[in-house]
Design an enzyme around this catalytic site. Structure first.
Site, short mmCIF file in Angstrom:
data_model
loop_
_atom_site.label_atom_id
_atom_site.label_comp_id
_atom_site.label_asym_id
_atom_site.label_seq_id
_atom_site.Cartn_x
_atom_site.Cartn_y
_atom_site.Cartn_z
N ARG A 187 0.80 -1.22 0.00
CA ARG A 187 0.00 0.00 0.00
C ARG A 187 0.84 1.28 0.00
NH1 ARG A 187 -4.05 -1.15 4.74
NH2 ARG A 187 -2.50 -2.76 5.22
N GLN B 25 14.52 -14.09 4.52
CA GLN B 25 13.29 -14.87 4.43
C GLN B 25 12.85 -14.73 2.97
OE1 GLN B 25 9.71 -13.23 6.05
NE2 GLN B 25 8.81 -15.22 6.54
N TYR C 287 9.17 -5.08 15.13
CA TYR C 287 8.87 -4.93 13.70
C TYR C 287 9.70 -3.78 13.13
CZ TYR C 287 4.55 -7.70 14.26
OH TYR C 287 3.63 -8.69 14.50
N ASN D 167 -2.75 -7.22 20.39
CA ASN D 167 -1.35 -7.64 20.33
C ASN D 167 -0.55 -6.61 19.54
OD1 ASN D 167 1.09 -9.01 19.96
ND2 ASN D 167 0.28 -10.18 18.22
N ALA E 195 32.01 42.19 -3.96
CA ALA E 195 30.82 41.64 -4.60
C ALA E 195 31.17 41.06 -5.96
CB ALA E 195 29.78 42.75 -4.77
N SER F 56 35.53 44.38 -6.41
CA SER F 56 34.33 43.72 -6.93
C SER F 56 34.55 43.15 -8.31
CB SER F 56 33.19 44.73 -7.00
OG SER F 56 32.82 45.08 -5.70
N GLY G 50 39.18 46.15 -8.79
CA GLY G 50 37.89 45.59 -9.21
C GLY G 50 37.90 45.23 -10.69
C1 UD1 Z 1 0.75 -9.00 13.28
C2 UD1 Z 1 0.21 -9.96 14.34
C3 UD1 Z 1 -0.99 -9.32 15.02
C4 UD1 Z 1 -0.63 -7.98 15.60
C5 UD1 Z 1 -0.04 -7.09 14.54
C6 UD1 Z 1 0.48 -5.82 15.13
C7 UD1 Z 1 0.75 -12.15 13.45
C8 UD1 Z 1 0.18 -13.38 12.84
N1 UD1 Z 1 -0.14 -11.19 13.72
O1 UD1 Z 1 -0.26 -8.90 12.30
O2 UD1 Z 1 -1.47 -10.18 16.05
O3 UD1 Z 1 -1.79 -7.37 16.17
O4 UD1 Z 1 1.06 -7.74 13.88
O5 UD1 Z 1 0.91 -4.96 14.13
O6 UD1 Z 1 1.92 -12.07 13.72
N2 UD1 Z 1 6.83 -10.00 8.32
C9 UD1 Z 1 7.90 -10.71 7.83
N3 UD1 Z 1 7.69 -11.87 7.15
C10 UD1 Z 1 6.46 -12.36 6.95
C11 UD1 Z 1 5.35 -11.64 7.44
C12 UD1 Z 1 5.56 -10.47 8.14
O7 UD1 Z 1 9.06 -10.28 8.00
O8 UD1 Z 1 6.37 -13.42 6.33
C13 UD1 Z 1 7.07 -8.76 9.06
C14 UD1 Z 1 6.50 -7.55 8.35
O9 UD1 Z 1 7.48 -6.95 7.54
C15 UD1 Z 1 6.11 -6.66 9.50
C16 UD1 Z 1 5.79 -7.62 10.63
O10 UD1 Z 1 6.41 -8.83 10.29
O11 UD1 Z 1 7.17 -5.83 9.93
C17 UD1 Z 1 4.31 -7.81 10.84
O12 UD1 Z 1 3.73 -8.33 9.69
P1 UD1 Z 1 2.26 -7.96 9.26
O13 UD1 Z 1 1.91 -8.71 8.04
O14 UD1 Z 1 2.09 -6.48 9.22
O15 UD1 Z 1 1.43 -8.56 10.48
P2 UD1 Z 1 -0.05 -8.21 10.84
O16 UD1 Z 1 -0.95 -8.92 9.91
O17 UD1 Z 1 -0.20 -6.76 10.97
#
Ligand code: UD1
Ligand code: CA
Length: 491
Positions: free
Chosen positions: A20, A78, A110, A179, A389, A414, A432
């Site tokens: 997004r 990853q 994160y 969470n 100047a 100048s 100048g």
């Molecule tokens: C996650 C939590 C949710 C929490 C929320 C808070 C899980 C399943 N859910 O949801 O409970 O309320 O965060 O913001 O964890 N990322 C990776 N690899 C992946 C997927 C994600 O590195 O395969 C990283 C993303 O870059 C991001 C973070 O993990 O920095 C969170 O991922 P995102 O997909 O935003 O999790 P949420 O669905 O928001």
């Protein structure tokens, strides 16, 4: 080993795409208040004294790793984004092997929550340790926690599991405790995380399932509640990003204001987190302060000036619309309005740089004055020299740059051009309009321009030709009269 001397490892999840943002730049590299978002998490890890910090990269991995090169972090790739649980496992593989009976705590962050304060994280880790918990989850409470995973508690209030929005029942969706995605785990988490499956509404491996796994073991799992849920605000799009910037600016500016800095119309000012301002600094509207900029006591930074990676000493006045980058300005100097100090500009104390003066790789000794319209590049200028100047140090011959030296107490008239490389001795005087293509010895006067000739009465010939006379009679009749008297002397 006591729980307080246990090492802390930090795992930063930063592999997600962030569609997004609609950007070629990976989401976690979008900057807020002077740092890419992921660098805020790295900074927090550093401030917490982490033993090892692992950043899990995936989308745009090369760029994320390049952006963090030089900070003391380890990268884990990853390659497929199969969920936060999978990302955790990828990262955990890069942690030091736990020695028997001497595990570390693992803090998960994160890469897109730059508002989290280090003090909050310190309190979280502290609480985890003093309570002897196996897992502590950082939670917050919101009237409507839509989008977040919810904290499901048992009858006695104990934390049982986390349910994701997509998987939640209507009753669970009504839970206000959410969470944050930040956790502290004990050293067994990587092993336990292998049991995480992906049978859920998203088909992803949820790190949140670890809580249920710990709970099922009978391990001690707790929630640590945030006072201010705003701290875990992330950005999913550019609207969210501007909101983070706004909140961080208010925080950064608040700290400066409380420390004795004046900011006028602060909502128009941008100060990156890395900037240092001493007391009694005044910052006028529209100013941008970036990077490793350090500003000493009593300095004024005039409206709409942009200062990047520069050091400004006591009492300097930067007048409006000046642009400084990689410059050093000595105490009591005055710069601008409309001045441009480029990298390598080193001004001693009491230097005066006026409007439309550009300096680059220039060392100006105390008392040097360049008040108007000059270019001073690759040059050293001695004390109390006056640069007129329109002076240009022509440092570039079309192929190479050359270095020039101008002595102390020199007067440069100048509109002088100095063709580099040039040496001008102390106390020399340059007339100048000179094009100085030879060195000027100490104390000498140099004139290097066409000699002037005055041709008497030439103007009347000019005005009498080609119909100019009629125009003159109409527009400047007094001059026409004067010309007539010149032609017929004695009348
Ligand atoms: C996650 C939590 C949710 C929490 C929320 C808070 C899980 C399943 N859910 O949801 O409970 O309320 O965060 O913001 O964890 N990322 C990776 N690899 C992946 C997927 C994600 O590195 O395969 C990283 C993303 O870059 C991001 C973070 O993990 O920095 C969170 O991922 P995102 O997909 O935003 O999790 P949420 O669905 O928001
Ligand atoms: Ca998220």
């Amino acid at each position: 080993m006591t729980e307080h001397s246990r090492p802390l490892d930090v795992l930063i999840l930063a592999a997600g795409q962030g569609t997004r943002m609609k950007s070629n730049l990976p989401k976690v590299l979008h900057p807020v208040a002077g740092r890419p978002m992921v660098a805020w998490a790295v900074k927090a890890a550093f401030e917490l004294g982490a033993r090892r910090t692992v950043v899990v990269t995936g989308h745009g991995a090369e760029r994320v790793e390049a952006a963090l090169a030089g900070s003391d972090v380890t990268f884990a790739r990853q390659t497929q984004q199969l969920g936060t649980g999978h990302a955790f496992l990828c990262g955990a593989a890069a942690l030091p092997q736990p020695e028997p009976g001497a595990g570390a705590d693992i803090l998960v962050l994160y890469g897109d929550t730059p508002l989290l304060r280090t003090e909050t994280l310190r309190a979280l880790v502290e609480s985890h340790r003093t309570q002897g918990s196996a897992m502590t989850v950082l939670t917050g409470e919101l009237p409507d926690a839509t989008g977040y995973g919810r904290i499901v508690r048992g009858e006695g209030g104990e934390v049982e599991r986390i349910v994701e929005q997509k998987d939640a029942t209507p009753a669970e969706r009504a839970i206000r405790e959410f969470n944050s995605g930040v956790y502290v785990f004990d050293a067994q988490a990587p092993e336990l995380a292998r049991e995480i499956g992906n049978t859920n509404a998203s088909g992803e491996y949820y790190l949140t399932d670890l809580l249920g796994l710990y709970h099922a073991q009978g391990a001690h799992v707790r929630a640590f509640r945030l006072d201010d849920p705003q701290e875990v605000l992330g950005a999913n799009d550019r609207v969210g990003l501007t909101e983070l910037e706004r909140i961080l600016q208010r925080r950064i500016q608040g700290e400066h204001l409380r420390a004795g800095v004046s900011l006028s119309l602060p909502e128009t000012i941008l100060i990156e987190d890395t900037v240092q301002l001493a007391r009694d600094v005044t910052v006028e509207p529209g100013v941008i302060l970036r990077g490793a900029t350090r500003v000493a006591e009593g300095v004024t930074i005039g409206a709409y000036s942009v200062v990047t990676d520069s050091v400004i000493e006591e009492g300097v006045v930067i007048k409006p619309h000046s642009v400084l980058e990689g410059a050093r300005v000595g105490a009591g100097s005055e710069v601008g309005p409309f001045a441009r100090l480029r990298p390598g500009s080193v001004l001693a104390g009491g230097v005066h740089i006026g409007n439309f003066v550009e300096t680059k790789n220039a060392r100006l000794a105390s008392g040097v004055k360049a008040g108007h319209l000059a270019y001073l590049g690759d040059v050293t200028i001695g004390e109390e020299t006056n640069v007129g100047a329109g002076t240009i140090v022509a440092n570039f011959d079309g192929v190479n740059k050359h270095q020039s030296t101008i002595g102390a107490g020199v007067f440069i008239g100048s509109n002088t051009t100095l063709l580099a490389p040039r040496v001008v001795g102390d106390a020399a005087f340059i007339a100048g309009g000179s094009a100085i293509h030879d060195d000027v010895p100490e104390g000498a006067m140099a004139v290097a321009r066409g000699k002037q000739r005055n041709i008497g009465g030439w103007a009347s010939r000019y005005w009498n030709s080609a119909g100019r006379r009629e125009k003159l009679e109409q527009k400047l009749p007094w001059l026409a009269g004067w010309l007539r008297r010149q032609e017929k002397p004695g009348q």
